[in-house]
Design an enzyme around this catalytic site. Structure first.
Site, mmCIF file in Angstrom:
data_model
loop_
_atom_site.group_PDB
_atom_site.id
_atom_site.type_symbol
_atom_site.label_atom_id
_atom_site.label_comp_id
_atom_site.label_asym_id
_atom_site.label_seq_id
_atom_site.Cartn_x
_atom_site.Cartn_y
_atom_site.Cartn_z
ATOM 1 N N ALA A 41 2.278 2.239 -7.887
ATOM 2 C CA ALA A 41 1.061 3.196 -7.841
ATOM 3 C C ALA A 41 0.064 2.439 -8.762
ATOM 4 O O ALA A 41 0.052 1.944 -9.737
ATOM 5 C CB ALA A 41 1.779 4.399 -7.499
ATOM 6 N N ASN A 46 -0.565 5.811 -10.789
ATOM 7 C CA ASN A 46 -0.563 6.499 -11.309
ATOM 8 C C ASN A 46 0.176 6.181 -13.432
ATOM 9 O O ASN A 46 -0.734 6.332 -14.274
ATOM 10 C CB ASN A 46 -0.041 7.775 -11.307
ATOM 11 C CG ASN A 46 1.363 7.486 -10.792
ATOM 12 O OD1 ASN A 46 2.060 6.210 -10.638
ATOM 13 N ND2 ASN A 46 2.218 8.611 -11.021
ATOM 14 N N PRO A 85 0.269 -5.006 -7.849
ATOM 15 C CA PRO A 85 -0.157 -3.614 -8.712
ATOM 16 C C PRO A 85 -1.274 -2.004 -7.821
ATOM 17 O O PRO A 85 -0.982 -3.470 -6.207
ATOM 18 C CB PRO A 85 -1.230 -3.667 -9.965
ATOM 19 C CG PRO A 85 -1.415 -4.790 -9.980
ATOM 20 C CD PRO A 85 -0.610 -5.879 -9.022
ATOM 21 N N SER A 86 -1.068 -1.603 -7.664
ATOM 22 C CA SER A 86 -1.361 -0.404 -6.473
ATOM 23 C C SER A 86 -3.352 -1.364 -6.845
ATOM 24 O O SER A 86 -3.654 -1.449 -7.980
ATOM 25 C CB SER A 86 -1.823 0.487 -7.253
ATOM 26 O OG SER A 86 -3.194 1.578 -6.678
ATOM 27 N N GLU A 87 -3.801 -1.673 -6.281
ATOM 28 C CA GLU A 87 -5.380 -2.483 -5.706
ATOM 29 C C GLU A 87 -6.825 -1.453 -6.639
ATOM 30 O O GLU A 87 -7.439 -1.619 -6.591
ATOM 31 C CB GLU A 87 -5.851 -1.615 -4.794
ATOM 32 C CG GLU A 87 -6.167 -1.092 -3.020
ATOM 33 C CD GLU A 87 -4.607 -1.078 -3.028
ATOM 34 O OE1 GLU A 87 -3.976 -1.073 -2.790
ATOM 35 O OE2 GLU A 87 -4.833 -0.190 -1.676
ATOM 36 N N PRO A 98 5.132 7.766 2.995
ATOM 37 C CA PRO A 98 4.600 6.959 4.684
ATOM 38 C C PRO A 98 5.237 5.337 4.291
ATOM 39 O O PRO A 98 5.238 4.221 5.225
ATOM 40 C CB PRO A 98 3.605 7.529 4.360
ATOM 41 C CG PRO A 98 2.713 8.917 3.943
ATOM 42 C CD PRO A 98 3.953 8.543 2.852
ATOM 43 N N GLU A 131 10.902 4.347 -5.124
ATOM 44 C CA GLU A 131 10.650 5.434 -6.424
ATOM 45 C C GLU A 131 9.155 6.195 -5.529
ATOM 46 O O GLU A 131 8.049 5.824 -5.248
ATOM 47 C CB GLU A 131 9.770 4.888 -7.935
ATOM 48 C CG GLU A 131 11.171 4.595 -8.272
ATOM 49 C CD GLU A 131 12.196 5.359 -8.332
ATOM 50 O OE1 GLU A 131 11.982 6.896 -8.646
ATOM 51 O OE2 GLU A 131 13.256 5.209 -9.447
ATOM 52 N N GLY A 185 7.294 10.030 -3.233
ATOM 53 C CA GLY A 185 6.626 11.181 -3.204
ATOM 54 C C GLY A 185 7.744 12.183 -4.025
ATOM 55 O O GLY A 185 8.697 12.190 -4.087
ATOM 56 N N CYS A 245 4.555 11.310 -10.244
ATOM 57 C CA CYS A 245 5.362 11.948 -8.942
ATOM 58 C C CYS A 245 6.170 13.381 -8.943
ATOM 59 O O CYS A 245 7.180 13.386 -7.801
ATOM 60 C CB CYS A 245 5.940 10.733 -8.919
ATOM 61 S SG CYS A 245 6.870 10.277 -10.126
ATOM 62 N N LYS A 257 17.300 12.118 -0.763
ATOM 63 C CA LYS A 257 16.395 12.675 0.088
ATOM 64 C C LYS A 257 15.074 11.506 0.770
ATOM 65 O O LYS A 257 15.135 10.951 0.994
ATOM 66 C CB LYS A 257 16.206 13.982 0.122
ATOM 67 C CG LYS A 257 17.420 15.112 -0.180
ATOM 68 C CD LYS A 257 16.895 16.638 -0.666
ATOM 69 C CE LYS A 257 16.181 17.254 0.566
ATOM 70 N NZ LYS A 257 16.413 18.806 0.309
ATOM 71 N N GLU A 292 15.638 4.016 -11.527
ATOM 72 C CA GLU A 292 14.585 3.155 -12.521
ATOM 73 C C GLU A 292 15.318 3.216 -13.897
ATOM 74 O O GLU A 292 16.091 4.833 -14.155
ATOM 75 C CB GLU A 292 13.303 2.946 -12.461
ATOM 76 C CG GLU A 292 12.981 2.673 -11.002
ATOM 77 C CD GLU A 292 11.787 2.862 -11.176
ATOM 78 O OE1 GLU A 292 10.979 2.797 -11.038
ATOM 79 O OE2 GLU A 292 11.496 1.134 -10.994
#
Ligand code: NAD
Length: 486
Positions: free
Chosen positions: A153, A155, A179-181, A233, A252, A254, A286, A453, A460
């Site tokens: 992600a 962050n 990595p995240s774009e 999602p 991992e 939200g 998160c 859940k 991790e």
């Protein structure tokens, strides 16, 4: 103060060196504090994806054949280099994410180094068990999974890369990391550093791209395991794609975590925790405690102290170390958060502070505080991933516990009280993977981190991560003759 980012020289890192293929989809890299494009990368093409996976497959066998002590030494050396280059890495992270340098200097590469050091330290001590079975015996071997894919992600880019790479490599796996774009740069620096520390070429590769590059990696038959940090999602899609190949996963995802403050709590500390758990990284964390349940007896004291403390937020150039509150990572994320603030107003929450975009360049938003929030409001149910704190009132322990658990998420939870028996009773019943008593959002590497859940699968950090990057082979050893019925 560093005004220029030490930008990596190409988009990808494959088989020990930088790689580029300009025919891949261009991805502009934007500085969130100004909106300016300060670097460009390209998404990985199918040929590059294939090269990276082949390189990882080749490197993995030799790496797994080393002793754990030898692998650990490489990881610990990488941890040292990360710490030596902490400032440069933090500057990259600040350019990429917009998080204040004040934060990135202590929370990003530093946390990544902790993970490399920790897993480097235990690599030599990973192994199996023996059991005597009369005259026979059995033993287990702890074996790597093979090629692991890490998907990050935006962050905590380098922290996420390290939290995945360190246990994976300690166990004898290789990794291809995407990595995240939105924040593509720092993972490339980690690849450089691992190589410099003695990791063989191909052991840790970095590919850029958005969801389609991630999806191509997840479905490739050469991949044994996928570790994703991202939204629910995306988690659903990646988990389903991995399931088709019966691949191991770590998810991992939200959260919408409760922070529960009883009226016997030390209020200053509770306010500090609520600030840390909602406004650090401009709320883009998160595990944030975004549903702050405050017992009615201290509600007004809590809110007035909090409103006063919020005036201490210093918005501004994140490269200035005096700044303690940065912009949203992107215009898209800014608009998502603004839409939630509008819904908070519509649904009748009381705005106590903030609520506005800051006029000027970049994606700045004021730290925002809503009170009188009720359980059905969208701002109390859905992950916002921005600096919006919802304060909800409660009366009794049983009531708050039921309401705190009435969510599909289960990432984290916090309890503030001076009554320690109540604190332990509460955390035993809270449905969350990580709980804090009288603090919030501390995630040392010694402590497992992950969700229950919809918030995730697997853990991790700590020894718990080893279970998710290795498999156990059981061996039966007969010492005598073999009986057979005929
Ligand atoms: P995201 O789900 O949009 O993207 C995460 C990553 O998945 C990105 O690298 C993206 O390119 C990739 N991806 C998207 N579609 C994919 C697909 N079909 N197949 C493979 N990969 C795909 O998340 P984000 O917006 O980057 O990050 C914010 C989210 O991450 C929040 O929901 C936050 O709670 C969560 N998060 C969780 C943790 C944790 O440890 N639990 C930590 C940080 C962030």
């Amino acid at each position: 103060m560093t005004r220029t980012a030490p930008i990596p020289t190409a988009s990808h890192f494959i088989d020990g060196s930088y790689a580029e293929d300009a025919s891949g989809t261009p991805i502009p890299v934007i500085h969130p504090a100004s909106g300016a494009v300060f670097a460009n990368v390209h998404a990985a093409t199918p040929a590059l994806i294939d090269r990276a996976l082949e390189a990882a497959r080749r490197a993995q066998g030799d790496w797994a054949a080393l002793t754990g002590a030898e692998r650990g030494r490489v990881l610990r050396r990488a941890a040292e280099i990360l710490r030596e280059r902490n400032r440069d890495l933090s500057v990259i992270e600040t350019w990429d994410t917009g998080k204040p340098l004040q934060e990135t200097l202590v929370a990003d590469a530093a946390s990544g180094a902790d993970a490399l050091e920790f897993f480097g330290g235990i690599a030599a001590d990973l192994g199996g068990e023996t059991r005597q079975l009369g005259q026979d015996w059995s033993y287990t071997r702890r074996e790597p999974l093979g090629v692991c894919v890490g998907i990050g992600a935006w962050n905590y880019p380098i922290q996420i890369a390290c939290w995945k790479a360190a246990p994976a490599l300690a166990c004898g796996n290789a990794m291809v990391f995407k990595p995240s774009e939105t924040t593509p740069l720092s993972a490339l620096k980690l690849a450089e550093i691992l190589l410099e520390a003695g990791a063989p070429p191909g052991l840790f590769n970095v590919l850029q791209g958005a969801g389609e590059v991630g999806a191509a990696l997840v479905t490739d038959p050469r991949v044994a395991k996928v570790s994703l940090t991202g939204s629910v999602p995306t988690g659903r899609k990646v988990y389903a794609a991995a399931a088709a190949g019966i691949k191991s996963v770590t998810m991992e995802l939200g959260g919408k975590s409760p922070l529960i403050i009883f009226d016997d709590a030390e209020v200053e500390n509770a306010v500090s925790a609520a600030i840390n758990g909602n406004f650090y990284s401009s709320g883009q964390v998160c595990s944030n405690g975004t549903r702050v349940f405050v017992q009615r007896g201290i509600k007004e004291a809590f809110l007035s102290l909090l409103a006063k403390r919020l005036t201490g937020a210093v918005l501004g150039d994140p490269l200035d170390e005096a700044t303690n509150f940065g912009p949203m990572v992107s215009e898209g994320q800014l608009n998502i958060v603004l839409a939630y603030i509008a819904r908070g107003h519509e649904e009748g929450a009381r705005l106590i502070a903030g609520g506005n975009r800051v006029v000027g360049p970049g994606y700045f938003l004021e730290p925002t505080l809503f009170a009188d929030v009720t359980d059905e409001m969208a701002i109390a149910r859905e992950e916002i991933f921005g600096p919006v704190m919802s304060v909800l009132d409660f009366d009794t322990e049983d009531e708050v516990l039921a309401r705190a658990n009435a969510t599909e998420f289960g990432l984290a939870a916090g309890v503030f009280t001076r009554d320690l028996a109540r604190a332990h009773r509460m955390v035993a019943r809270l449905q969350a993977g990580t709980c804090w008593i009288n603090t919030y959002n501390l995630t040392p590497v010694e402590m497992p981190f992950g969700g229950s859940k919809l918030s995730g699968v697997g853990r991790e950090n700590a020894r718990a991560a080893i279970e998710h990057y290795s498999q156990v082979k059981a061996v039966y050893v007969a010492m005598g003759d073999v009986d057979a019925p005929f």
